[in-house]
Design a protein around this motif. Structure first.
Motif, PDB file in Angstrom:
ATOM      1  N   GLN A 183      14.496 -79.599-115.824  1.00 27.87           N
ATOM      2  CA  GLN A 183      15.903 -78.763-115.519  1.00 27.87           C
ATOM      3  C   GLN A 183      16.223 -79.381-114.351  1.00 27.87           C
ATOM      4  OE1 GLN A 183      14.556 -74.808-115.756  1.00 27.87           O
ATOM      5  NE2 GLN A 183      14.677 -74.564-117.944  1.00 27.87           N
ATOM      6  N   LYS A 184      15.940 -80.342-113.817  1.00 31.49           N
ATOM      7  CA  LYS A 184      16.384 -80.977-112.549  1.00 31.49           C
ATOM      8  C   LYS A 184      17.896 -81.162-112.439  1.00 31.49           C
ATOM      9  CE  LYS A 184      11.975 -82.398-111.158  1.00 31.49           C
ATOM     10  NZ  LYS A 184      11.907 -81.665-109.732  1.00 31.49           N
ATOM     11  N   HIS A 185      18.673 -81.273-113.968  1.00 30.34           N
ATOM     12  CA  HIS A 185      19.983 -81.946-113.861  1.00 30.34           C
ATOM     13  C   HIS A 185      21.083 -80.410-113.336  1.00 30.34           C
ATOM     14  CE1 HIS A 185      18.943 -80.333-117.787  1.00 30.34           C
ATOM     15  NE2 HIS A 185      20.248 -80.052-118.114  1.00 30.34           N
ATOM     16  N   TRP A 186      20.659 -79.317-113.135  1.00 32.03           N
ATOM     17  CA  TRP A 186      21.278 -78.270-112.653  1.00 32.03           C
ATOM     18  C   TRP A 186      20.698 -77.416-111.888  1.00 32.03           C
ATOM     19  CZ3 TRP A 186      19.128 -73.493-113.587  1.00 32.03           C
ATOM     20  CH2 TRP A 186      18.460 -73.385-114.430  1.00 32.03           C
ATOM     21  N   VAL A 187      21.579 -76.734-110.979  1.00 32.67           N
ATOM     22  CA  VAL A 187      20.945 -75.822-109.868  1.00 32.67           C
ATOM     23  C   VAL A 187      21.304 -74.520-110.042  1.00 32.67           C
ATOM     24  CG1 VAL A 187      21.116 -77.724-108.088  1.00 32.67           C
ATOM     25  CG2 VAL A 187      23.022 -76.346-108.552  1.00 32.67           C
ATOM     26  N   TRP A 188      20.609 -73.579-109.615  1.00 30.36           N
ATOM     27  CA  TRP A 188      21.047 -72.154-109.344  1.00 30.36           C
ATOM     28  C   TRP A 188      21.589 -71.910-108.193  1.00 30.36           C
ATOM     29  CZ3 TRP A 188      20.902 -68.476-112.853  1.00 30.36           C
ATOM     30  CH2 TRP A 188      19.844 -68.504-113.946  1.00 30.36           C
ATOM     31  N   VAL A 189      22.543 -71.111-107.988  1.00 30.18           N
ATOM     32  CA  VAL A 189      23.233 -70.475-106.790  1.00 30.18           C
ATOM     33  C   VAL A 189      23.065 -69.101-106.681  1.00 30.18           C
ATOM     34  CG1 VAL A 189      25.484 -70.200-105.626  1.00 30.18           C
ATOM     35  CG2 VAL A 189      25.098 -72.053-106.900  1.00 30.18           C
ATOM     36  N   TYR A 190      22.336 -68.713-105.416  1.00 30.58           N
ATOM     37  CA  TYR A 190      21.952 -67.066-104.974  1.00 30.58           C
ATOM     38  C   TYR A 190      22.750 -66.960-103.809  1.00 30.58           C
ATOM     39  CZ  TYR A 190      18.030 -68.291-108.237  1.00 30.58           C
ATOM     40  OH  TYR A 190      17.284 -68.771-109.247  1.00 30.58           O
ATOM     41  N   THR A 191      22.548 -65.377-103.454  1.00 23.72           N
ATOM     42  CA  THR A 191      22.994 -64.926-102.335  1.00 23.72           C
ATOM     43  C   THR A 191      24.595 -65.480-101.734  1.00 23.72           C
ATOM     44  OG1 THR A 191      20.728 -65.050-101.936  1.00 23.72           O
ATOM     45  CG2 THR A 191      22.186 -64.149-100.194  1.00 23.72           C
ATOM     46  N   VAL A 192      25.238 -65.149-102.943  1.00 20.50           N
ATOM     47  CA  VAL A 192      26.886 -65.671-102.713  1.00 20.50           C
ATOM     48  C   VAL A 192      27.476 -64.542-102.108  1.00 20.50           C
ATOM     49  CG1 VAL A 192      29.016 -66.317-104.099  1.00 20.50           C
ATOM     50  CG2 VAL A 192      26.610 -67.219-104.657  1.00 20.50           C
ATOM     51  N   MET A 193      28.078 -64.679-100.931  1.00 24.56           N
ATOM     52  CA  MET A 193      28.246 -63.582-100.104  1.00 24.56           C
ATOM     53  C   MET A 193      29.743 -63.847 -99.237  1.00 24.56           C
ATOM     54  SD  MET A 193      24.906 -61.682 -98.409  1.00 24.56           S
ATOM     55  CE  MET A 193      24.471 -63.174 -97.633  1.00 24.56           C
ATOM     56  N   VAL A 194      30.532 -63.001 -99.266  1.00 29.60           N
ATOM     57  CA  VAL A 194      31.820 -63.165 -98.432  1.00 29.60           C
ATOM     58  C   VAL A 194      31.844 -61.837 -97.667  1.00 29.60           C
ATOM     59  CG1 VAL A 194      34.155 -63.420 -98.351  1.00 29.60           C
ATOM     60  CG2 VAL A 194      33.005 -64.757 -99.797  1.00 29.60           C
ATOM     61  N   ASP A 195      32.213 -61.964 -96.399  1.00 32.26           N
ATOM     62  CA  ASP A 195      32.432 -60.859 -95.397  1.00 32.26           C
ATOM     63  C   ASP A 195      33.488 -59.763 -96.131  1.00 32.26           C
ATOM     64  OD1 ASP A 195      33.341 -59.099 -93.660  1.00 32.26           O
ATOM     65  OD2 ASP A 195      32.852 -60.427 -91.984  1.00 32.26           O
ATOM     66  N   PRO A 196      32.795 -58.546 -96.280  1.00 31.38           N
ATOM     67  CA  PRO A 196      33.922 -57.562 -96.924  1.00 31.38           C
ATOM     68  C   PRO A 196      35.210 -57.523 -96.493  1.00 31.38           C
ATOM     69  CG  PRO A 196      31.940 -56.563 -96.757  1.00 31.38           C
ATOM     70  CD  PRO A 196      31.782 -57.955 -95.850  1.00 31.38           C
ATOM     71  N   ALA A 197      35.498 -57.840 -95.138  1.00 30.36           N
ATOM     72  CA  ALA A 197      36.736 -57.724 -94.671  1.00 30.36           C
ATOM     73  C   ALA A 197      37.752 -59.009 -95.055  1.00 30.36           C
ATOM     74  CB  ALA A 197      36.702 -57.840 -93.022  1.00 30.36           C
ATOM     75  N   LEU A 198      37.052 -60.109 -95.726  1.00 31.46           N
ATOM     76  CA  LEU A 198      37.898 -61.118 -96.215  1.00 31.46           C
ATOM     77  C   LEU A 198      38.263 -61.233 -97.633  1.00 31.46           C
ATOM     78  CD1 LEU A 198      36.294 -64.053 -94.219  1.00 31.46           C
ATOM     79  CD2 LEU A 198      38.266 -62.558 -93.704  1.00 31.46           C
ATOM     80  N   GLN A 199      37.496 -60.131 -98.302  1.00 27.37           N
ATOM     81  CA  GLN A 199      37.637 -59.960 -99.921  1.00 27.37           C
ATOM     82  C   GLN A 199      39.027 -60.024-100.225  1.00 27.37           C
ATOM     83  OE1 GLN A 199      34.370 -57.396-101.282  1.00 27.37           O
ATOM     84  NE2 GLN A 199      32.959 -58.958-100.664  1.00 27.37           N
ATOM     85  N   GLY A 200      39.350 -60.542-101.493  1.00 27.08           N
ATOM     86  CA  GLY A 200      40.593 -60.434-101.867  1.00 27.08           C
ATOM     87  C   GLY A 200      41.730 -61.274-101.355  1.00 27.08           C
ATOM     88  N   ARG A 201      41.175 -62.396-100.192  1.00 25.49           N
ATOM     89  CA  ARG A 201      41.910 -63.195 -99.316  1.00 25.49           C
ATOM     90  C   ARG A 201      41.946 -64.688 -99.629  1.00 25.49           C
ATOM     91  NH1 ARG A 201      41.176 -60.509 -93.550  1.00 25.49           N
ATOM     92  NH2 ARG A 201      42.605 -62.367 -93.162  1.00 25.49           N
TER      93      ARG A 201
END
Length: 174
Positions: free
Chosen positions: A86-104
């Protein structure tokens, strides 16, 4: 607001504190990042320490986004697979954006930066991520090019009587 993204930033005490504060803010705003509010920086720190240890050991890589003033406003952890098949793909974790920037547009910019970073990693052909159902996140990730490839009903228990689907999405990089 435009963010500047850094792949593999220098990790020092200031970044650790900013990361813990952002994780706390996102969690307390209802973000699906492994906790249920209310949380404190001390609550998220053990999980943050695991991410930082994995990055220090070369098992994962960090991506951070900063605003023009230099404030940490977005993060993602790109985890390498240790299994030889499975070395040909990666996982992405802890994807975060400051709540004040959401929708922008900050979330979309973060996901583009994640894909750009993964494309620089030798042999990586795809990105997988998981999200909690019931929040609309799968629609956001699908709008970024990800496709749903799996769903486990009621696999995440947010609270008694509040079970959510665990959804796996994939973005081929080719």
């Amino acid at each position: 607001m435009a963010l500047t993204f850094t792949f593999d930033p220098v990790v020092g005490p200031a970044l650790v504190e900013e990361f813990a504060e952002l994780w706390t803010e996102v969690s307390n705003a209802g973000g699906s990042v492994g906790f249920v509010p209310p949380v404190t920086p001390e609550d998220v720190r053990p999980d943050l320490d695991k991410h930082l240890a994995a990055a220090a050991d070369g098992r994962s890589r960090l991506l951070v986004g900063r605003d023009p003033a230099g404030r940490l406003r977005a993060t993602a952890v790109i985890a390498l697979n240790e299994h030889r098949l499975q070395k040909h793909w990666v996982w992405v974790y802890t994807v975060m954006v400051d709540p004040a920037l959401q929708g922008r547009g900050a979330g979309r910019a973060l996901m583009e930066a994640v894909a750009d970073a993964a494309r620089t990693m030798e042999g990586i052909e795809a990105i997988r991520l998981g999200c909690r159902g019931g929040t609309g996140l799968e629609r956001f990730y699908e709008s970024c090019g990800y496709k749903e490839v799996g769903r486990v009903p009621a696999a995440i228990r947010v609270a008694p009587g509040d079970d959510r689907d665990d959804i796996t999405l994939l973005l081929p990089l080719g």
